[in-house]
Design a protein around this motif. Sequence first.
Motif, short mmCIF file in Angstrom:
data_model
loop_
_atom_site.label_atom_id
_atom_site.label_comp_id
_atom_site.label_asym_id
_atom_site.label_seq_id
_atom_site.Cartn_x
_atom_site.Cartn_y
_atom_site.Cartn_z
N LYS A 308 27.79 -3.17 61.50
CA LYS A 308 26.41 -2.91 60.88
C LYS A 308 26.15 -1.47 60.62
N SER A 355 22.25 -4.51 56.61
CA SER A 355 21.21 -5.46 57.16
C SER A 355 21.54 -6.87 57.02
N SER A 356 22.43 -7.39 56.16
CA SER A 356 23.20 -8.51 56.00
C SER A 356 24.16 -8.50 54.89
N THR A 357 25.25 -9.67 54.97
CA THR A 357 26.36 -9.76 53.95
C THR A 357 26.78 -11.07 54.05
N THR A 373 23.05 -19.58 64.81
CA THR A 373 22.07 -18.91 64.28
C THR A 373 20.79 -19.90 64.12
#
Length: 392
Positions: A308, A355-357, A373
């Motif tokens: 991250k 933050s996201s991928t 999740t």
Amino acid sequence: MSSIPTFIDISETEQVLPLNPSLTPLTPASALQCEELREYLSSLGAAIADSEGFVPDLREIISVCDVVLRDDVKDADVEAVLNSIVSLLIGSVPPPESLSLVVAFCDQMLKAKQKQALVCVRVLKNLFGGLQDVTEPRFRVYVTLVRLASISGQIALVFSDLALIKQWFPPAVVGVERVQALLRLLHEALVAQKQSESASRVLIELLSTYTEENASQARDDAHRCIVWHLGDKNTFLLDHLLALKPVKFLEGEPIHDLLTIFVAEKLAAYVKFYNNGRDFVESLGLSHEQNLQKMRLLTFMQIAEQKKEIPFDAIQQELQLNVDQVEAFVIDGKFLRTRLVKAKVDQLTKRVLVSSTMHRTFGRQQWQQLRDTLHKWSTNLAHVQNTVQTVA
């Protein structure tokens, strides 16, 4: 057919029989329509022979109708004349004669230059819509539509949904090879008009028409599919290609090895492959610089899946950049604009904060992660609901 604009507009009340009873009878509307068309085409210089009977007369008219596809003829007149012929093809031609006349008319439409191509597209869409439940003539019309839409740069007018193509032209009815030829034609048109997403779907559909038994015959299409996806600047996720039977048939060949690198390996693997097979990569028509850029983006994406916070020096090493190139690469944000990775750049600490991928590959591990999740999300929602009920 009242919605189709025609050259003349008269009512059909009774039949006018031809001199030869074996010929198709003419209605007053058909007879006068043919007569009007003959006179107009002759006025443009068409050498149109006399003929007896509706079908021979219409065939003769079609044989010279391309005379209207001239720069000095107004688009409105071109459209009116051609739609008049379409109204005759739809409303008056007996089924045994329909296909040959439709094919002849389509051949004439293909003589259109770019200026008239869009008019011909509108006309042929009327013909296509009027030939309901007549698969073979509709197929001929649609292939012509795709060609003309490609010339006019308006493929969106004739293609929007692969499901419709499959519904209109089942391979079992039209023939697998002809459907494949149509899909190749569609792909070329979509690529030329920079519709990458649709072009990709069409290629995948093309490969799906091959079965386990004939996958070996799909070598050229599988090769074309891989090369196009690798070379397309907007395509990054490629793991779904590996599951296609024709692509699996290429396992062990250099093209399959190259695809595997773009699916799951990092930049270093591509550089090694290129150094050992420079001639092969160049023979594919792929740009090495573009390949490097895509592999840098994919490599960064893979790093972002695991970390991250990514230091600039790690980016420098993995992406094989000079020190002064790292910050430019990050700040320029090409990888951010792809929307494959959501991140912020911390210039003070020289880090990229992820933050996201998206995942380069989506296998069992990713499905497990997605399940965990969603389970966590469901648990949190239940906790919130219980808390709200307690407070209430």
